[in-house]
Design an enzyme around this catalytic site. Structure first.
Site, PDB file in Angstrom:
ATOM      1  N   HIS A  72       0.870  -1.188   0.000  1.00 56.89           N
ATOM      2  CA  HIS A  72       0.000   0.000   0.000  1.00 56.89           C
ATOM      3  C   HIS A  72       0.902   1.232   0.000  1.00 56.89           C
ATOM      4  O   HIS A  72       1.887   1.273   0.752  1.00 56.89           O
ATOM      5  CB  HIS A  72      -0.856   0.075   1.275  1.00 56.89           C
ATOM      6  CG  HIS A  72      -2.184  -0.607   1.197  1.00 56.89           C
ATOM      7  ND1 HIS A  72      -2.843  -1.082   2.315  1.00 56.89           N
ATOM      8  CD2 HIS A  72      -3.005  -0.879   0.147  1.00 56.89           C
ATOM      9  CE1 HIS A  72      -4.010  -1.609   1.966  1.00 56.89           C
ATOM     10  NE2 HIS A  72      -4.131  -1.506   0.649  1.00 56.89           N
ATOM     11  N   CYS A 118      -2.905   3.624   8.880  1.00 61.29           N
ATOM     12  CA  CYS A 118      -3.869   2.597   8.455  1.00 61.29           C
ATOM     13  C   CYS A 118      -5.078   2.533   9.385  1.00 61.29           C
ATOM     14  O   CYS A 118      -6.181   2.213   8.958  1.00 61.29           O
ATOM     15  CB  CYS A 118      -3.229   1.218   8.443  1.00 61.29           C
ATOM     16  SG  CYS A 118      -1.708   1.101   7.523  1.00 61.29           S
TER      17      CYS A 118
HETATM   18  N1  ARG Z   1      -3.584  -6.797   6.534  1.00 59.13           N
HETATM   19  C1  ARG Z   1      -4.019  -5.647   5.805  1.00 59.13           C
HETATM   20  C2  ARG Z   1      -3.903  -5.886   4.312  1.00 59.13           C
HETATM   21  O1  ARG Z   1      -2.989  -6.545   3.899  1.00 59.13           O
HETATM   22  C3  ARG Z   1      -3.235  -4.453   6.218  1.00 59.13           C
HETATM   23  C4  ARG Z   1      -3.724  -3.184   5.630  1.00 59.13           C
HETATM   24  C5  ARG Z   1      -2.998  -1.997   6.160  1.00 59.13           C
HETATM   25  N2  ARG Z   1      -3.526  -0.803   5.643  1.00 59.13           N
HETATM   26  C6  ARG Z   1      -2.817   0.180   5.065  1.00 59.13           C
HETATM   27  N3  ARG Z   1      -3.439   1.278   4.756  1.00 59.13           N
HETATM   28  N4  ARG Z   1      -1.534   0.049   4.782  1.00 59.13           N
HETATM   29  O2  ARG Z   1      -4.695  -5.451   3.525  1.00 59.13           O
END
Ligand code: ARG
Length: 265
Positions: free
Chosen positions: A164, A258
């Protein structure tokens, strides 16, 4: 500047599947530590900064609902709802959509391409900086441009650990960002430097401490306490920094940002 935030308590926060390289079924978060870190972050927002925080109820077996930022991009009171890449996360969109409707936010649209909300987008002044590759699709950026009538700076993410964009890039003010260049390809690095006046560079180690997964109101930055060197860079650039322990959420690939959805009306 007071912010309006939506958060989701980590009541059912677990590693139930592996969809990024941080997640290991064999490395479960401690419920107690996750709750402590989350409540500490909430306390910073409400008590120290005086921001308004709203809550959505967590749902059993939607362990990643805690990462509220991923559900949408909200700008000018308009919501572009996420369409998650992995089926495991798709039911989250309906839950968040219902919360928005129940709370009087009615301008809601969903992308037709994969798009993971604040995970892959940040607002910088009048522009939107957006990542694609592992989760969001490049095609979703056009949808954002049309819906919000804002320029979108599209960056290609190349490192799976920074799947991300918000794990490797943070907007600190209308003209300043910090980012780890290795997470995105070279043309994207160049594009960013040409579009944003001040780009603070972070190292791989600093990015791994989730110090780039930060929330800023333009003056004060709330971020992971893991990397003193990055905190110093922020301070040297003139920001006040509130570091906080957050690494229990790294077991799922997440951090401060997040856990934080900005309701921009
Ligand atoms: N376990 C989640 C995923 O892989 C974590 C998301 C974290 N969110 C972020 N905005 N980086 O989607």
């Amino acid at each position: 500047m007071t912010k309006n935030i939506l958060m989701c308590e980590p009541k059912y926060f677990d590693i139930e599947y592996e969809i990024n390289p941080w997640m290991k079924l064999t490395d479960q978060p401690s419920d107690l530590t996750a709750e402590e870190q989350w409540h500490k972050l909430l306390g910073i927002y409400t008590n120290e900064l005086g921001w308004n925080v709203k809550f959505i109820d967590p749902v059993k077996h939607l362990p990643d609902m805690v990462f509220a930022t991923d559900c949408c991009l909200m700008l000018d009171g308009k919501i572009m709802l996420s369409k998650f890449r992995y089926p495991e996360r798709r039911p989250e969109s309906e839950r968040y959509k219902q919360w928005f409707i129940d709370n009087g936010f009615n301008k809601i649209k969903q992308t037709s391409n994969f798009f993971e909300g604040g995970g892959d987008t940040m607002v910088c002044g009048q522009k939107i900086i957006a990542g694609y590759g592992f989760r969001s699709q490049l095609e979703s950026h056009k949808e954002l441009e049309d819906y919000f009538s804002r320029e979108v700076i599209s960056l290609k993410i190349v490192d799976p650990f920074f799947y991300h964009l918000d794990t490797s890039l943070t907007v600190l003010s209308d003209d300043t960002i910090a980012f780890y260049p290795g997470a995105i390809d070279e043309p994207s690095q160049e594009l960013l430097r040409s579009k944003i006046p001040n780009c603070i560079e972070a190292t791989l180690e600093e990015a791994q401490g989730f110090g780039l997964n930060a929330v800023s109101d333009g003056k004060t930055i709330v971020t992971s306490d893991a990397n003193q060197s990055l905190i110093e860079k922020y301070r040297q650039a003139g920001f006040t920094v509130i570091p906080t322990p957050i690494l229990e959420f790294r077991k799922s690939g997440g951090g401060v940002k997040c856990l934080t959805l900005e309701l921009r009306s």
